[in-house]
Design an enzyme around this catalytic site. Structure first.
Site, PDB file in Angstrom:
ATOM      1  N   GLU A 136       0.825  -1.215   0.000  1.00 57.29           N
ATOM      2  CA  GLU A 136       0.000   0.000   0.000  1.00 57.29           C
ATOM      3  C   GLU A 136       0.861   1.267   0.000  1.00 57.29           C
ATOM      4  OE1 GLU A 136      -2.873  -0.582  -0.699  1.00 57.29           O
ATOM      5  OE2 GLU A 136      -3.649  -2.339   0.332  1.00 57.29           O
ATOM      6  N   HIS A 167      -2.707   2.322   8.342  1.00 54.93           N
ATOM      7  CA  HIS A 167      -3.815   1.546   7.782  1.00 54.93           C
ATOM      8  C   HIS A 167      -3.987   0.274   8.597  1.00 54.93           C
ATOM      9  CE1 HIS A 167      -6.264  -0.821   5.073  1.00 54.93           C
ATOM     10  NE2 HIS A 167      -5.282  -1.682   4.862  1.00 54.93           N
ATOM     11  N   HIS A 214      -7.290  -2.957   9.888  1.00 54.99           N
ATOM     12  CA  HIS A 214      -8.556  -3.633   9.591  1.00 54.99           C
ATOM     13  C   HIS A 214      -9.411  -3.800  10.857  1.00 54.99           C
ATOM     14  CE1 HIS A 214      -6.026  -5.874   6.241  1.00 54.99           C
ATOM     15  NE2 HIS A 214      -6.235  -4.609   5.932  1.00 54.99           N
ATOM     16  N   GLU A 243     -17.337  12.162  22.686  1.00 56.73           N
ATOM     17  CA  GLU A 243     -16.096  12.844  22.318  1.00 56.73           C
ATOM     18  C   GLU A 243     -15.656  12.652  20.866  1.00 56.73           C
ATOM     19  OE1 GLU A 243     -13.251  12.275  25.460  1.00 56.73           O
ATOM     20  OE2 GLU A 243     -14.609  13.216  26.882  1.00 56.73           O
ATOM     21  N   HIS A 285     -12.935  -3.334   3.790  1.00 57.08           N
ATOM     22  CA  HIS A 285     -11.492  -3.589   3.897  1.00 57.08           C
ATOM     23  C   HIS A 285     -10.902  -3.055   5.207  1.00 57.08           C
ATOM     24  CE1 HIS A 285      -7.315  -3.809   1.830  1.00 57.08           C
ATOM     25  NE2 HIS A 285      -7.143  -3.571   3.108  1.00 57.08           N
TER      26      HIS A 285
HETATM   27  P1  13P Z   1       1.013  -5.395   3.148  1.00 53.07           P
HETATM   28  O1  13P Z   1       1.416  -6.675   3.859  1.00 53.07           O
HETATM   29  O2  13P Z   1       1.565  -5.337   1.753  1.00 53.07           O
HETATM   30  O3  13P Z   1       1.353  -4.191   3.973  1.00 53.07           O
HETATM   31  O4  13P Z   1      -0.574  -5.429   2.958  1.00 53.07           O
HETATM   32  C1  13P Z   1      -1.427  -5.521   4.050  1.00 53.07           C
HETATM   33  C2  13P Z   1      -2.728  -4.853   3.814  1.00 53.07           C
HETATM   34  O5  13P Z   1      -3.426  -4.523   4.769  1.00 53.07           O
HETATM   35  C3  13P Z   1      -3.166  -4.587   2.427  1.00 53.07           C
HETATM   36  O6  13P Z   1      -4.216  -3.670   2.400  1.00 53.07           O
HETATM   37 ZN    ZN Z   2      -5.407  -3.674   4.262  1.00 55.99          ZN
END
Ligand code: 13P
Ligand code: ZN
Length: 270
Positions: free
Chosen positions: A116, A139, A141, A169, A210
């Site tokens: 990413e 980033h 999940h 908050e 995602h």
């Molecule tokens: P990477 O292992 O390449 O960082 O990918 C993980 C991920 O969350 C892809 O969206």
């Molecule tokens: Zn991801």
């Protein structure tokens, strides 16, 4: 030269990946972080003239010429970072208008930066154009934000208002709200460009079905941003199927704006 494993940016990065894993946000290799480093500080720990490898990025980011980043590796597990930082993390400098990342430290198993990387670097460009102190793109999940994208409208105003109503908050922590992208193929320049565009108006960008992107001035702040949004999403997922008897009203959200000196995203409150 000081020991790079004792550098505050390294210690903080290791703690953050550990904490994110502990929160369940980063299963397997899920998630990635990039932290823009201070050049002078980095020079205390690393000979920045010694390039180990050159990695093509596949995009242009002239605004980041000569910028240094500590970044997680592709396919690497956050839970393992603390045990082998030099394998799971890397330090790169962007050159040739962003088209090349010079590896200065890390990825010792021959690895490379996160898949990413386009979304990260393009988001840095977008955030830096708004806040020159911006340093972090994160980033992950988180389950509840992800779940919410299956059952809630993806309209950004509605999505933001729902989160603001879930914890008092929230509006203080992210008055700029949450932007939302529809499902897109991850790891591409296209999702990178779309994310960066969304980053111009909010420090949080949800990737439907995602995960989420957050941006901020340091790792703690960015973690806290995602943590707060995820907490709100958790409450939503607990109550979404139940009759709503009470809520936080727009009048109350306006009171919070005044009390905490924040300005809600224009047009998001009635
Ligand atoms: P990477 O292992 O390449 O960082 O990918 C993980 C991920 O969350 C892809 O969206
Ligand atoms: Zn991801």
């Amino acid at each position: 030269m000081k020991d790079i494993l004792t550098a505050p940016f390294m210690v903080e990065m290791i703690r953050t990946t550990e904490n994110m894993y502990a929160h369940g946000w980063d299963e397997r290799n899920g998630g990635n972080i990039s932290l823009r480093l201070d050049t002078a500080e980095l020079g205390e720990y690393l000979d920045t003239g010694a390039v180990l490898r050159e990695l093509p990025t596949g995009f242009a980011a002239p605004e980041l010429e000569d910028a240094y980043f500590l970044v997680t590796g592709t396919g690497k597990y956050f839970k393992n970072v603390r045990y082998a930082p030099e394998v799971n993390l890397g330090i790169v400098r962007l050159t040739e208008g962003g088209a090349v990342a010079q590896l200065l430290w890390g990825f010792t198993d021959g690895g490379a930066f996160t898949s990413e990387f386009p979304a990260h670097m393009m988001s840095h460009v977008a955030r830096l154009s708004i806040d020159p102190h911006s340093r972090v793109v994160m980033h992950c999940h988180p389950a509840n934000l992800l779940a919410m994208t299956y059952v809630h409208t993806l309209d950004e105003r509605e999505f933001t208002r729902t989160l603001w109503q879930m914890c008092t908050e929230c509006i203080v922590v992210f008055p700029d709200g949450v932007n939302v992208l529809p499902w897109m193929l991850c790891g591409t320049n296209e999702i990178g460009e779309a994310t960066a565009e969304k980053m111009r108006t909010s420090r949080l960008v949800v990737w439907s079905q995602h995960g989420i992107y957050g941006a901020g001035r340091d790792l703690d702040e960015t973690f806290g941003l995602i943590e707060t949004a995820e907490k709100a999403a958790e409450i939503y997922m607990k109550i979404a199927h139940l009759p709503r008897v009470n809520t936080i009203t727009d009048a109350q959200l306006h009171l919070l704006e005044k009390r905490f000196g924040v300005q809600a995203r224009a047009g998001y409150l009635d």
